[in-house]
Write an enzyme that holds these catalytic residues in place. Structure first.
Site, mmCIF file in Angstrom:
data_model
loop_
_atom_site.group_PDB
_atom_site.id
_atom_site.type_symbol
_atom_site.label_atom_id
_atom_site.label_comp_id
_atom_site.label_asym_id
_atom_site.label_seq_id
_atom_site.Cartn_x
_atom_site.Cartn_y
_atom_site.Cartn_z
ATOM 1 N N GLU B 190 0.828 -1.209 0.000
ATOM 2 C CA GLU B 190 0.000 0.000 0.000
ATOM 3 C C GLU B 190 0.864 1.261 0.000
ATOM 4 O O GLU B 190 0.422 2.327 0.414
ATOM 5 C CB GLU B 190 -0.957 0.018 1.211
ATOM 6 C CG GLU B 190 -1.712 -1.289 1.447
ATOM 7 C CD GLU B 190 -2.753 -1.552 0.372
ATOM 8 O OE1 GLU B 190 -2.873 -0.736 -0.556
ATOM 9 O OE2 GLU B 190 -3.438 -2.581 0.466
ATOM 10 N N ASP B 351 -1.278 -1.746 -9.195
ATOM 11 C CA ASP B 351 -1.588 -3.113 -8.796
ATOM 12 C C ASP B 351 -1.677 -3.950 -10.061
ATOM 13 O O ASP B 351 -2.387 -3.579 -10.999
ATOM 14 C CB ASP B 351 -2.965 -3.156 -8.122
ATOM 15 C CG ASP B 351 -2.884 -3.077 -6.618
ATOM 16 O OD1 ASP B 351 -1.767 -3.168 -6.076
ATOM 17 O OD2 ASP B 351 -3.936 -2.942 -5.979
#
Lengths: 230, 530
Positions: B190, B351
């Site tokens: 993250e 991602d």
């Protein structure tokens, strides 16, 4: 939860489900109407959740879309996995969350809690928030039943420590001190970059001309930033 | 003349989900869908480029928990069963849509895709996608890097340095076991950074990591080149900042490419649209619906009926979007170049599962992008972080700022009312693990196995995915259950080891089920390096 899954639920269960989701169904609603209400509610809740999420979080959320959740009754298995409620130790922990908010959790060991309550001058359990620089502090009154709290920290990029204690006869008695936390910065630093502070990671420094002297190092970041905003 | 560099960084990750105790388990689909929709299509893209002699170079981080699952024989064989069911479903769909001009072509497309996946997975790759990735790295196309062992959001563990240390140390060992080489870089899950985490990267000889834009911009000094040149932390670990423009272009579902009306709609899956009887082979126990990956509709407009998906139009759009992306990056580089003493570096981390899973056409967009970049290589050069550091080793030194790429840029996704209850346990467990490692410095036999399993349970509980799911609300009961399960298991091992009453049968069952990191060694816990 899909329509057909809701359709196999008894009316009373549907009404309970609606209420547990913060909906307020009228008493005379039939099953189909309750189902409509629930489905609309789910849709709205989903939209509300998503609106607060930035693109990275939304995309990541999609990774965890698999299918229908099990009906509530079948999902209750987690309750059988006992985990400690608390660890019975006197302790306070502070966790930075953003430039102005931190999360604190704490506990007071049973015997110590009993002694504290017996302290004849005992007035109030408090969290004392210590701003380390410049030194200042403020108190947050808490209850014995509390064990965690979100705390507003006035200054970004500042060091804080939390003290768990109580007021007795007008004085603060310390029970535990937390770890030190530095709040994150919320804007660009006023410190200009310095020419001398660069570093060579392997390779040969001669291969590089170094920053051009024609450019004012002071000005570059702003220009880069405005180029980024264009 | 080089005007700029472009670093494409894909981060692939899924939490460890493996349930041998059940015949089929819904959440294992996270992995199966990602293999079908993202990992196999991306591998196919890379192989087509290689076959056509198109030079390309990018960074791929494979999280250790994902690597462990990709290498797990049970999940491998279950994936094949999953594909068989999908293929059967797609065959039924071909029959069902027979004569429907809008949908029958799409049904056949899905059937073809599933067949191709099966052939590739079973035939070409022999179920081993990790070896395929390692091969691409050896041939110079990919730089593989690692991430936290169980993808923990490190700012929430900073209180217990050994917990952070072990997330990094276990990851590096797992990476070496799966890919052979030593990773040079590290993906902070993250983009979760706090000042000081670089110490643990350096301890493991990791050279660089990536941060969200403001992690650099809000550093203690102004970064001379914004995010367009990496900087060095005081301990020499290099830090690369995310470019906000290219992030927006690809991530955003509104203004970004994936929201284009011709692309495929993610949420309209036949698993939720068809009557139950049409989903025969695909229903879960008790008739639970699940995503199948068969989706017939285009995004179309926000309101009103959806139009059927048109593959050709979508692929054409991919080409346009790839062209636009390259044009915009070139323009960006040209704007920045006069302000810098070296070509700007544009860092584009995403991602991996964005491509294919969320944005169905994503892999084709990457292919179109890589082909275009290869053609304009003399202007915009594709590099990995290591390539850049070899060419430009002089970095400004500064202390980056606490940051993440979650909502509002700090820790609020992983630390809020839905999930804050876990940290009391995660911190305590890590301290208890430290106690265990000190108290039993060199155990053998059953106690050693118990301590190793305690370490596994500790790591599994620390996966940031559980806190993420509790917050975003997609499948909360499962995330809560997993967190409680690992806290429970850890606590039970801790107590029984301390009381010298290890429950052998239960422990062995646990080892067989939560078998992540088979070579884990509890003696690593707390060690700075080996």
């Amino acid at each position: 939860m899909t329509r057909e899954r809701l359709r196999i639920m008894p009316l009373a269960e549907l009404a309970t489900l609606a209420r547990s989701n913060g909906l307020e169904p009228a008493d005379d609603l039939g099953a189909e109407e309750l189902i409509e209400l629930l489905l609309e509610g789910y849709q709205e809740m989903r939209q509300e959740r998503e609106e607060g999420n930035n693109p990275s979080v939304r995309v990541e959320e999609a990774k965890f879309e698999a299918g229908e959740e099990e009906p509530p009754a079948a999902g209750a298995g987690a309750e059988n996995l006992s985990i400690p409620q608390r660890y019975n130790e006197t302790r306070v922990v502070l966790m930075a969350r953003d430039p102005h908010w931190a999360y604190a959790y704490w506990d007071v060991e049973d015997a110590q809690a009993a002694r504290t309550r017996r302290d004849s001058g005992f007035e109030q359990l408090v969290l004392r928030v210590q701003d380390l620089q410049p030194a200042s502090s403020f108190d947050i009154p808490i209850q014995w039943s509390d064990s965690s709290w979100y705390i507003y920290l006035p200054n970004q990029d500042a060091d804080y420590v939390l003290e768990l204690g109580y007021l007795a006869s007008g004085r603060f008695r310390l029970l535990a001190r937390s770890n030190q936390v530095r709040t994150p910065r919320e804007g660009i630093s006023g410190e200009a970059p310095e020419e001398s502070e660069s570093l060579f990671l392997g390779g040969s420094p001669e291969a590089f001309a170094g920053p051009s002297s024609a450019m004012s190092s002071e000005a570059i970041p702003q220009r880069i930033l405005s180029a980024m905003r264009e | 003349m080089i005007r700029g560099y472009l670093a494409l960084v894909l981060h692939s990750h899924l939490p460890f989900v493996r349930h041998p105790e059940a015949e089929r388990f819904l959440e294992e689909n996270w992995l199966y869908e990602a293999i079908t929709e993202t990992y196999l299509p991306l591998l196919a893209v890379f192989e087509r480029l290689e076959r056509d002699g198109v030079p390309f170079r990018l960074t791929l981080s494979v999280s250790p928990s994902l690597a462990e699952m990709l290498g797990d024989p049970l999940l491998q064989s279950r994936y094949l069963s999953h594909l068989e069911r999908l293929q059967e479903l797609a065959e039924r769909e071909v029959n069902r849509t027979w004569g429907d001009a809008r949908l029958s072509g799409l049904a056949r497309m899905y059937l073809e895709r599933f067949r191709a996946c099966r052939e590739a997975y079973e035939g070409k790759y022999q179920r081993n996608l990790l070896a395929a990735l390692a091969g691409l790295e050896q041939r110079g196309h990919l730089e593989l890097i690692t991430s936290c062992a169980s993808h923990s959001f490190l700012p929430t563990l900073s209180l217990v340095p050994h917990a952070v240390r072990s997330q990094v140390a276990v990851a590096v060992r797992s990476h070496i076991r799966h890919f052979g080489g030593y990773p040079r870089g590290f993906w902070l899950p993250e983009c979760g950074y706090y000042p000081g985490v670089e110490e643990f990267l350096r301890e493991q000889d990791l050279h660089y990591t990536f941060l969200e834009t403001h992690g650099l911009l809000y550093a203690d000094r102004r970064p001379r080149y914004g995010v367009y040149a990496p900087v060095a932390c005081p301990n020499k670990v290099a830090v690369f900042g995310r470019d906000p423009d290219s992030a927006r272009a690809v991530w955003s579902s509104e203004e970004g490419y994936p929201g284009d009306p011709v692309y495929r709609e993610f949420y309209r899956d036949i698993g939720f649209e068809l009557p139950l009887e049409d989903l025969g082979p695909f229903l879960y126990d008790g008739g639970l619906r699940a995503h199948t990956g068969i989706k017939y509709w285009a995004i179309t407009a926000a309101e009103g009926d959806k139009a059927p998906y048109q593959r050709e139009a979508a692929l054409k759009k991919c080409e346009e979007h790839a062209e636009q992306f390259v044009r915009d990056r070139l323009h960006q580089a040209e704007r920045l170049r006069p302000h810098m003493d070296r070509p700007p570096l544009i860092v584009c981390p995403y991602d991996a599962e964005l491509f294919g899973h969320w944005w169905f056409e994503g892999p084709e967009w990457i292919e179109a992008l890589l082909r275009r970049l290869a053609r304009s290589a003399e202007k915009l050069r594709m590099v990995t972080a290591s390539d850049y550091l070899e060419a430009h080793s002089e970095l400004q030194v500064l202390q980056p700022c606490f940051s993440s790429w979650g909502n509002k840029g700090y820790a609020e996704v992983w630390l809020e009312s839905s999930n804050d209850w876990i940290y009391r346990h995660l911190h305590k467990q890590a301290e208890r693990m430290q106690d265990l490692a000190r108290r039993f410095p060199n155990e053998k036999g059953l106690r050693r196995r118990a301590l190793n399993q305690a370490f596994r349970e500790l790591l599994l509980a620390q996966a940031s995915d559980w806190a993420f799911i509790m917050k975003t609300g997609t499948t909360v009961p499962y995330a809560v259950k997993r967190t409680r399960e690992h806290i429970h298991n850890f606590t039970r091992i801790f107590e029984t080891v301390m009381e010298n009453e290890i429950e052998q049968e239960w422990l062995l069952g646990l080892e067989a089920r939560n078998n992540i990191f088979p070579e884990i060694d509890y003696r690593l816990f707390g060690k700075a390096s080996t």
